[in-house]
Design an enzyme around this catalytic site. Structure first.
Site, PDB file in Angstrom:
ATOM      1  N   LEU A 193      52.331   5.500  48.248  1.00  0.00           N
ATOM      2  CA  LEU A 193      52.243   6.819  47.841  1.00  0.00           C
ATOM      3  C   LEU A 193      50.948   7.073  47.176  1.00  0.00           C
ATOM      4  CD1 LEU A 193      56.113   7.240  46.414  1.00  0.00           C
ATOM      5  CD2 LEU A 193      55.437   8.025  48.657  1.00  0.00           C
ATOM      6  N   GLY A 194      50.446   6.174  46.492  1.00  0.00           N
ATOM      7  CA  GLY A 194      49.392   6.243  45.673  1.00  0.00           C
ATOM      8  C   GLY A 194      48.678   5.007  45.234  1.00  0.00           C
ATOM      9  N   GLY A 197      45.176   1.695  39.129  1.00  0.00           N
ATOM     10  CA  GLY A 197      44.100   0.835  38.670  1.00  0.00           C
ATOM     11  C   GLY A 197      44.268  -0.511  38.961  1.00  0.00           C
ATOM     12  N   PHE A 198      45.716  -0.852  39.182  1.00  0.00           N
ATOM     13  CA  PHE A 198      45.856  -2.267  39.167  1.00  0.00           C
ATOM     14  C   PHE A 198      46.751  -2.644  40.514  1.00  0.00           C
ATOM     15  CE2 PHE A 198      45.474  -1.688  34.799  1.00  0.00           C
ATOM     16  CZ  PHE A 198      44.252  -2.406  34.481  1.00  0.00           C
ATOM     17  N   GLU A 200      49.313  -0.878  44.173  1.00  0.00           N
ATOM     18  CA  GLU A 200      49.483   0.352  44.903  1.00  0.00           C
ATOM     19  C   GLU A 200      51.012   0.814  44.252  1.00  0.00           C
ATOM     20  OE1 GLU A 200      49.932  -1.262  48.642  1.00  0.00           O
ATOM     21  OE2 GLU A 200      47.727  -0.654  49.203  1.00  0.00           O
ATOM     22  N   LYS A 216      55.902   0.813  41.165  1.00  0.00           N
ATOM     23  CA  LYS A 216      54.426   0.689  40.814  1.00  0.00           C
ATOM     24  C   LYS A 216      54.007  -0.670  40.705  1.00  0.00           C
ATOM     25  CE  LYS A 216      51.229   2.167  37.025  1.00  0.00           C
ATOM     26  NZ  LYS A 216      50.925   3.126  36.399  1.00  0.00           N
ATOM     27  N   ASP A 314      46.968  10.705  27.890  1.00  0.00           N
ATOM     28  CA  ASP A 314      46.446  10.830  29.431  1.00  0.00           C
ATOM     29  C   ASP A 314      46.896  12.069  30.087  1.00  0.00           C
ATOM     30  OD1 ASP A 314      44.477  10.114  31.121  1.00  0.00           O
ATOM     31  OD2 ASP A 314      45.536   8.382  32.182  1.00  0.00           O
TER      32      ASP A 314
HETATM   33  P1  ADP Z   1      47.512   4.220  37.343  1.00  0.00           P
HETATM   34  O1  ADP Z   1      48.212   4.013  35.983  1.00  0.00           O
HETATM   35  O2  ADP Z   1      46.958   2.672  37.640  1.00  0.00           O
HETATM   36  O3  ADP Z   1      46.536   5.330  37.314  1.00  0.00           O
HETATM   37  P2  ADP Z   1      49.570   5.719  38.247  1.00  0.00           P
HETATM   38  O4  ADP Z   1      50.933   5.472  37.586  1.00  0.00           O
HETATM   39  O5  ADP Z   1      49.037   7.111  37.822  1.00  0.00           O
HETATM   40  O6  ADP Z   1      48.653   4.276  38.274  1.00  0.00           O
HETATM   41  O7  ADP Z   1      50.013   5.655  39.922  1.00  0.00           O
HETATM   42  C1  ADP Z   1      48.945   5.678  40.867  1.00  0.00           C
HETATM   43  C2  ADP Z   1      49.401   6.671  41.941  1.00  0.00           C
HETATM   44  O8  ADP Z   1      50.581   6.638  42.425  1.00  0.00           O
HETATM   45  C3  ADP Z   1      49.503   8.311  41.244  1.00  0.00           C
HETATM   46  O9  ADP Z   1      48.320   9.130  41.187  1.00  0.00           O
HETATM   47  C4  ADP Z   1      50.651   8.979  42.236  1.00  0.00           C
HETATM   48  O10 ADP Z   1      50.049   9.262  43.469  1.00  0.00           O
HETATM   49  C5  ADP Z   1      51.432   7.593  42.578  1.00  0.00           C
HETATM   50  N1  ADP Z   1      52.728   7.675  41.876  1.00  0.00           N
HETATM   51  C6  ADP Z   1      52.819   7.259  40.723  1.00  0.00           C
HETATM   52  N2  ADP Z   1      53.976   7.216  40.348  1.00  0.00           N
HETATM   53  C7  ADP Z   1      54.645   7.717  41.069  1.00  0.00           C
HETATM   54  C8  ADP Z   1      56.106   7.982  41.287  1.00  0.00           C
HETATM   55  N3  ADP Z   1      57.030   7.955  40.223  1.00  0.00           N
HETATM   56  N4  ADP Z   1      56.577   8.776  42.335  1.00  0.00           N
HETATM   57  C9  ADP Z   1      55.749   8.833  43.303  1.00  0.00           C
HETATM   58  N5  ADP Z   1      54.165   8.615  43.393  1.00  0.00           N
HETATM   59  C10 ADP Z   1      54.044   8.104  42.360  1.00  0.00           C
HETATM   60 MG    MG Z   2      47.598   4.172  34.197  1.00  0.00          MG
END
Ligand code: ADP
Ligand code: MG
Ligand code: MG
Length: 543
Positions: A193-194, A197-198, A200, A216, A314
């Protein structure tokens, strides 16, 4: 179609069909479902000594605990009226506003009238009078005081007896099941889905129940190399601690050979940044009413964090995610921090350029006020489709962004109504003492800003307002898989015993409240909570 496009299409189809399956038992894997079994009571009696036996936690906040306690009340003559009153009061908060007066009248006739045989004599006289007088107004908190009386009565009179009952034994059986940690093999992964930093973030499905989540992943070596341990454990702890419909919920935390995993609420609808810029590229940004709705939900999430002494740090459109229905939740708590009890402020530089509050940029101590500055930047961006201190794609140095945040007032275009501009100005005040912030443990001052004059906060907080935009269930609001980008392998990192100890600390397993919610929502609780003929003791509870 190229290979990347084909890959995305195949992955999307599997994922869209998994999340669209109907019926409570579809999507379940029978082999895993069979592993969810209640043990004989003799195996869980010892849990009594290690559980937190706080009344509110056992009988009100834990979903399965509450269901079993209510079942006990209904089956016990002396408590049956209180069970009925409790359930009536809960229904009242869910009925439509116009239905409330007639709805409450029925409850009053049954439980508030001393001539009724179900009269609840523990209700205090004054409260009874007030409820009878106020019923015609249909306020959402009509029964608030009575609920306090009810819970006090139940704690004093029923809780002790409940703990001696078979229902409490059943609760112990579920607590035993809850304490059996699940691991990687219990989850079926779907498309990415996304990218974080560490690692997918993937959609996944809990095999035993069929519930969809987001997983995550935090790569162990990458975390170590980039000193991510502290942030990872903070994110895990804070997510497990907060329970709000405006913040993603953590349901499981475990480790695999290479990763630490956080299994959370799946937010299918994409993030706000995607919706601001990518859905309608010729007409970026939101109508004001839509921006107000999201801002209000974010405020509820922030309020909950701040009541728990957590500073988020953030907030930005990218970290606010939409669910199937179009409600939003705050996510990504990797930079959040907790202000210790007895302390008022914290320090440290954390956030995203263009969003950070002036007091943080100046290296001063700060509190939750920084999150209202970032809220101002976010609201501004929803309307203007550009940041107040930096345009999209503008190539400027962080130093210049900082200078603008410290000294320049933002430029409000004609897209901003007077109310919206005034709210942004209140949030973007450079001096935190002049900002619209969390005060006296609430956001009431901000909530009563004229921009929210039409907002029905109690219905919003109960999840009863219809979102302004509902994501299309057939669309995947995420970048194509090939655009998400791959990670390079991490070299030169060796994992030692201290690292392993940290991974153990992180892997706390099933988080009680969300785990119980899942068991109830997916029908497992009903299937396992079997009693047999009235008056008989089920075999698994027969000591
Ligand atoms: P980081 O802390 O490494 O930035 P994120 O928590 O922002 O990671 O997650 C990275 C990406 O994954 C997000 O920008 C989003 O696109 C996707 N994502 C994160 N959490 C969810 C979730 N609960 N449901 C759907 N997509 C998610
Ligand atoms: Mg983060
Ligand atoms: Mg992020």
């Amino acid at each position: 179609m190229d290979i990347g496009g084909l890959e995305t299409m195949v992955a999307n189809t599997a994922y869209v069909s998994a999340r669209g399956e109907l019926g409570p038992t579809s999507g379940r894997d029978r082999r895993f479902r069979a592993r969810l079994k209640l043990p004989h009571i003799n195996h869980c009696e010892h849990l009594k000594d290690s559980l937190d036996l706080d009344f509110d936690y056992i009988c009100v906040r834990q979903p399965i605990g509450k269901k079993l306690f209510q079942q006990f009340l209904e089956e016990t003559d002396e408590f049956r009226p209180s069970a009925g009153l409790w359930s009536d009061m809960e229904n009242y908060s869910r009925v439509d506003e116009s239905e409330r007066p007639p709805n409450s009248q029925q409850t009053i006739n049954k439980y508030f009238d001393s001539a009724s045989k179900e009269f609840c004599s523990f209700l205090e006289e004054k409260a009874i009078m007030r409820v009878k007088e106020d019923a015609k107004h249909g306020h959402i908190d009509l029964f608030k005081e009575s609920e306090q009386h009810l819970l006090k009565f139940l704690e004093q009179e029923a809780f002790g007896k409940y703990k001696e009952s078979l229902y409490f034994c059943r609760f112990l059986q579920f607590k035993w099941l809850e304490s059996q940690h699940v691991s990687e093999d219990w989850f079926l992964d779907f498309r990415v889905l996304g990218k974080g930093g560490f690692g997918e973030v993937c959609a996944c499905q809990m095999r035993a129940t069929g519930k969809m989540y987001a997983n995550k992943r935090l790569n162990k070596k990458r975390l170590k190399k980039r000193q991510g341990y502290e942030g990872a454990i903070m994110e895990q702890r804070i997510l497990a601690k907060v329970h709000s419909r405006f913040i993603v919920t953590l349901a499981y935390a475990f480790q695999t050979k290479h990763d630490l995993c956080l299994v959370m609420t799946l937010m299918n609808g994409g993030d706000l940044r995607y919706h601001i810029y990518n859905v309608d590229e010729n007409n970026p940004g939101f109508e004001e009413s839509r921006a107000i709705f999201y801002t209000a939900q974010i405020i509820c999430g922030l309020e909950h964090l701040h009541q728990n002494r957590i500073v988020y740090r953030d907030l930005k459109p990218e970290n606010v995610l939409l669910d199937d229905a179009g409600h939003v939740r705050i996510s990504d708590l990797g930079l959040a921090t907790e202000i210790p009890e007895g302390q008022e402020k914290t320090k440290g530089f954390a956030g995203t350029p263009g969003f950070m509050a002036p007091e943080m940029l100046k290296g001063e101590e700060y509190d939750s006020s920084v999150d209202y500055f970032t809220l101002g930047v976010t609201l501004f961006e929803m309307i203007a489709a550009k940041g107040p201190f930096r345009s999209r794609g503008e190539k400027i140095e962080n130093k210049e962004v900082t200078r603008r945040i410290l000294h320049d007032p933002p430029l409000y275009t004609e897209k901003f109504s007077a109310e919206c501009k005034s709210c942004c100005e209140g949030l973007l005040a450079k001096d935190p003492a002049k900002r619209l912030v969390f005060k006296n443990n609430t956001c009431n001052e901000l909530k009563s800003h004229i921009l929210f004059k039409k907002m029905n906060w109690s219905r919003l907080e109960a999840g009863l307002l219809d979102p302004p935009f509902v994501p299309d269930p057939k669309v995947v609001y995420a970048k194509d898989i090939s655009d998400v980008g791959a990670f390079s392998t991490v070299k030169g990192v060796v994992l030692e015993d201290a690292d392993k100890a940290f991974y153990e600390e992180f892997s706390t397993g099933n988080v009680p409240i969300p785990w119980q919610e899942e068991m109830v929502e997916m029908g497992i609780f009903e299937e396992l909570n079997v009693w047999g003929p009235k008056g008989s003791v089920p075999q698994d509870l027969d000591r």
